[in-house]
Design an enzyme around this catalytic site. Structure first.
Site, PDB file in Angstrom:
ATOM      1  N   GLY A  10       0.830  -1.208   0.000  1.00 32.88           N
ATOM      2  CA  GLY A  10       0.000   0.000   0.000  1.00 32.88           C
ATOM      3  C   GLY A  10       0.860   1.252   0.000  1.00 32.88           C
ATOM      4  O   GLY A  10       1.988   1.253  -0.496  1.00 32.88           O
ATOM      5  N   GLY A  13       4.135   0.400   2.424  1.00 26.69           N
ATOM      6  CA  GLY A  13       5.046  -0.580   1.821  1.00 26.69           C
ATOM      7  C   GLY A  13       5.575  -0.077   0.490  1.00 26.69           C
ATOM      8  O   GLY A  13       6.776  -0.154   0.205  1.00 26.69           O
ATOM      9  N   VAL A  86       0.605  -4.095   6.524  1.00 19.58           N
ATOM     10  CA  VAL A  86      -0.791  -4.272   6.105  1.00 19.58           C
ATOM     11  C   VAL A  86      -1.643  -3.204   6.785  1.00 19.58           C
ATOM     12  O   VAL A  86      -1.211  -2.547   7.742  1.00 19.58           O
ATOM     13  CB  VAL A  86      -1.329  -5.687   6.442  1.00 19.58           C
ATOM     14  CG1 VAL A  86      -0.518  -6.753   5.722  1.00 19.58           C
ATOM     15  CG2 VAL A  86      -1.318  -5.938   7.947  1.00 19.58           C
ATOM     16  N   LEU A 217       1.308   6.197  17.951  1.00 22.40           N
ATOM     17  CA  LEU A 217      -0.049   6.699  18.176  1.00 22.40           C
ATOM     18  C   LEU A 217      -0.009   8.106  18.765  1.00 22.40           C
ATOM     19  O   LEU A 217      -0.779   8.987  18.393  1.00 22.40           O
ATOM     20  CB  LEU A 217      -0.812   5.768  19.136  1.00 22.40           C
ATOM     21  CG  LEU A 217      -1.133   4.361  18.641  1.00 22.40           C
ATOM     22  CD1 LEU A 217      -1.903   3.586  19.703  1.00 22.40           C
ATOM     23  CD2 LEU A 217      -1.964   4.407  17.356  1.00 22.40           C
ATOM     24  N   ALA A 219       2.404  10.376  18.497  1.00 21.66           N
ATOM     25  CA  ALA A 219       2.862  11.387  17.524  1.00 21.66           C
ATOM     26  C   ALA A 219       1.672  11.847  16.675  1.00 21.66           C
ATOM     27  O   ALA A 219       1.465  13.053  16.499  1.00 21.66           O
ATOM     28  CB  ALA A 219       3.954  10.791  16.629  1.00 21.66           C
ATOM     29  N   LEU A 223      -0.032  15.625  16.590  1.00 19.46           N
ATOM     30  CA  LEU A 223      -0.122  16.397  15.341  1.00 19.46           C
ATOM     31  C   LEU A 223      -1.577  16.808  15.077  1.00 19.46           C
ATOM     32  O   LEU A 223      -1.862  17.970  14.776  1.00 19.46           O
ATOM     33  CB  LEU A 223       0.418  15.569  14.168  1.00 19.46           C
ATOM     34  CG  LEU A 223       1.931  15.362  14.142  1.00 19.46           C
ATOM     35  CD1 LEU A 223       2.321  14.329  13.096  1.00 19.46           C
ATOM     36  CD2 LEU A 223       2.648  16.687  13.864  1.00 19.46           C
ATOM     37  N   CYS A 272      -5.086   7.933   8.785  1.00 20.76           N
ATOM     38  CA  CYS A 272      -4.464   7.608  10.065  1.00 20.76           C
ATOM     39  C   CYS A 272      -4.839   8.463  11.265  1.00 20.76           C
ATOM     40  O   CYS A 272      -5.016   7.922  12.352  1.00 20.76           O
ATOM     41  CB  CYS A 272      -2.952   7.594   9.897  1.00 20.76           C
ATOM     42  SG  CYS A 272      -2.449   6.269   8.785  1.00 20.76           S
ATOM     43  N   PHE A 334      -7.296  14.167   0.429  1.00 21.67           N
ATOM     44  CA  PHE A 334      -7.321  14.684   1.813  1.00 21.67           C
ATOM     45  C   PHE A 334      -6.245  15.735   2.049  1.00 21.67           C
ATOM     46  O   PHE A 334      -6.276  16.461   3.022  1.00 21.67           O
ATOM     47  CB  PHE A 334      -7.228  13.537   2.824  1.00 21.67           C
ATOM     48  CG  PHE A 334      -5.839  13.005   3.073  1.00 21.67           C
ATOM     49  CD1 PHE A 334      -5.285  12.042   2.238  1.00 21.67           C
ATOM     50  CD2 PHE A 334      -5.093  13.453   4.158  1.00 21.67           C
ATOM     51  CE1 PHE A 334      -4.008  11.548   2.480  1.00 21.67           C
ATOM     52  CE2 PHE A 334      -3.820  12.961   4.407  1.00 21.67           C
ATOM     53  CZ  PHE A 334      -3.270  12.008   3.557  1.00 21.67           C
ATOM     54  N   ARG A 429      -9.088  26.041   2.605  1.00 25.52           N
ATOM     55  CA  ARG A 429      -7.652  25.849   2.856  1.00 25.52           C
ATOM     56  C   ARG A 429      -6.921  27.180   2.968  1.00 25.52           C
ATOM     57  O   ARG A 429      -5.685  27.183   3.022  1.00 25.52           O
ATOM     58  CB  ARG A 429      -7.037  25.028   1.718  1.00 25.52           C
ATOM     59  CG  ARG A 429      -7.608  23.625   1.605  1.00 25.52           C
ATOM     60  CD  ARG A 429      -7.157  22.750   2.739  1.00 25.52           C
ATOM     61  NE  ARG A 429      -7.648  21.390   2.639  1.00 25.52           N
ATOM     62  CZ  ARG A 429      -7.212  20.411   3.426  1.00 25.52           C
ATOM     63  NH1 ARG A 429      -6.313  20.639   4.343  1.00 25.52           N
ATOM     64  NH2 ARG A 429      -7.695  19.202   3.310  1.00 25.52           N
TER      65      ARG A 429
END
Ligand code: NAD
Ligand code: UGA
Length: 463
Positions: A10, A13, A86, A217, A219, A223, A272, A334, A429
């Site tokens: 993905g 990787g 994964v 997690l 970090a 952010l 994430c 995104f 934005r």
């Protein structure tokens, strides 16, 4: 020659391994995936992910010491070091649904490694995982009865999409966690040696396994928390005529606060931030820390508020109705420089405006295919138009939802003339020159700044 295997082709990787291959010619690196179409794309000229600089590095290494394959079992058997990257999405069912990490892909990989191994190996967690996952991995792998030994390391990835190659080439740190046993430390040293081929030693941090897993997690939570904090203040700016860019610059000058990651926006997206914070929330609840869980959960809630606030503001500003009105959404990804639309705020705004029965046109230089896929059934109600000029033609409004630099180069004068009047521009934005747009004739609505509008307060309230 050492054999490295990466399971999962993905974003992570697929962008980390080519960089490792380019710096470590003595390693033979194979990337495998269960998704055959994805592997075929990695083997073609049309890579499955858009990432600046990646095409070139894949071209240089592919077929030399970098290979893509669907033969997972054989490659497991041959590997000395296995990176597992994964996906670990938020669980959608059962215990912890909506918060905990779904570890099914992870666990399947662990069992597959066990079933196909005939020699001892180092297994590296590259995916983002709940703290103490390595314990389960170790238990599964070391349950073999062939006398094989597996050292599990945590080596979380900190790259950001859009700058993945650059982040891998010059990481601000590499984190490696391992067991404090002799064999654990030997495994850590082996991975340190690999990274040290291009990363300065002082940037390679080694810790115990749990600190490494948890730091990833944390970090992401820190952010995302900065974005939610600045976005919360953007709402207050809009009420008080303070300017969010000025506030961000003023506070960011304090080195203790720092100037990065203070760009107010329509909200943070990506696969994430939300997933990892929710996972942190779940872990805190699991360990009996409800106050800590609520503290971090608020970062996600604030993000949802910001996305909802943006679309609600569009409706209110356009005389309380967008039903049947053509609206051009500039950007679906995104963030800029990626084709990834996972958890994209652009698609959240899209969904909210479709609820209001707007007639939507989406344009994006790289992410339209993924946007169409992610919108599922709703995609049938949207027009996808690669040309932003055509997207804006006869539209009542434009919403800037991704900060693609090409949107700053458009001829807004001619766009304005092709639109229905009064023409609205909502800049999610704060990307464009708002004063200039206002002078052209647009009614401009930035984030965290007073709108520049020709409409009187009376018109806004009563039309
Ligand atoms: P992704 O969905 O793009 O890729 C994961 C790949 O793994 C998919 O192609 C999937 O088919 C494959 N896969 C799943 N199960 C498999 C199996 N049993 N065998 C072989 N292949 C299998 O995900 P991603 O964005 O690359 O993220 C991977 C992990 O890295 C996640 O844990 C994520 O949180 C973390 N991470 C992501 C980023 C990012 O920017 N995307 C950055 C840092 C960390
Ligand atoms: C983020 C982290 O930055 C990486 O370090 C981490 O490895 C990765 O998550 C991960 O674990 O997946 P990424 O999500 O790819 O990387 O991109 P970011 O640059 O962090 O942007 C995330 C979102 O926040 C985007 O929607 C972006 O537009 C938004 N953002 C970012 C803001 O709204 N304001 C900012 O100031 C910065």
């Amino acid at each position: 020659m050492k054999n490295i295997l990466c399971i999962g082709a993905g974003y992570v990787g697929g962008s980390t391994m080519p960089v490792i291959a380019s710096h470590c010619p003595e390693y033979r690196i194979v990337i495998v995936d269960i998704n055959e179409a994805r592997i075929a794309a990695w083997q073609s000229d049309q890579l499955p992910i858009y990432e600046p600089g990646l095409d070139e590095i894949v071209r240089q290494t592919r077929g030399k010491n970098l290979f893509f394959s669907t033969e997972i079992n054989r490659n497991i058997a041959e590997a000395d070091i296995i990176f597992v990257s994964v996906n670990t999405p938020t669980k959608t069912f059962g215990q912890g649904a909506g918060r905990a990490a779904d570890l099914q892909y992870w666990e399947k990989t662990a069992r597959q490694i066990l079933e196909n191994s005939t020699s001892s190996k180092i297994v590296v967690e590259k995916s983002t995982l709940p703290v103490r996952t390595a314990e389960a991995m170790e238990r599964i792998l070391n349950s073999n009865n062939q006398g094989l030994h597996f050292d599990v390391l945590s080596n979380p990835e900190f790259l950001a999409e859009g700058t993945a190659v650059q982040d891998m080439q010059k990481p601000n740190r590499v984190l490696i966690g391992g067991r404090e046993t002799e064999s654990g430390q030997k495994a850590v040293e082996e991975l340190v040696e690999m990274y040290a081929q291009w990363v300065p030693r002082e940037r390679i941090i080694t810790t115990n396994l749990w600190s490494s897993e948890l730091s990833k997690l944390v970090a992401n939570a820190f952010l995302a928390q900065r974005i939610s904090s600045i976005n919360a203040i953007s709402a207050l700016c809009e009420k008080t005529e303070a300017d969010i860019n000025e506030v961000a610059a003023a506070i960011g000058h304090d080195e203790r606060i720092g100037r990065y990651f203070l760009r107010a926006s329509v909200g943070f997206g990506g696969s994430c931030f939300q997933k990892d914070i929710l996972n942190l929330v779940y872990l805190c609840e699991h360990y009996g820390l409800p106050e800590v869980a609520r503290y971090w959960e608020q970062v996600v809630k604030m993000n949802e508020y910001q996305e909802a606030r943006f679309s609600a503001n569009m409706v209110t500003s356009m005389f309380n109705t967008v039903a049947g009105k053509r609206i051009a959404l500039f950007g679906a990804a995104f963030k800029a420089n990626t084709n990834d639309t996972r958890e994209s705020p652009a698609l959240e705004v899209c969904r909210a405006l479709l609820e209001e029965q707007a007639d939507l046109v989406i344009t994006d230089p790289h992410a339209m295919e993924n946007a169409c896929y992610d919108l599922k059934e709703l995609a049938k109600r949207v027009t996808f138009e690669p040309d932003p000029y055509i997207a804006a033609r006869n539209a009542h409004a434009i919403a800037i939802l991704t900060e693609w630099p090409q949107y700053t180069q458009l001829d807004y004068e001619s766009i304005y003339h092709s639109m229905v009047k009064p023409a609205f521009l909502f800049d999610g934005r704060n990307l464009l020159d708002h004063k200039k747009l206002y002078e052209i004739g647009f009614n401009v609505y930035p984030i965290g700044k007073p709108p520049l509008t020709r409409l009187t307060t009376y018109e806004l309230k009563h039309v």
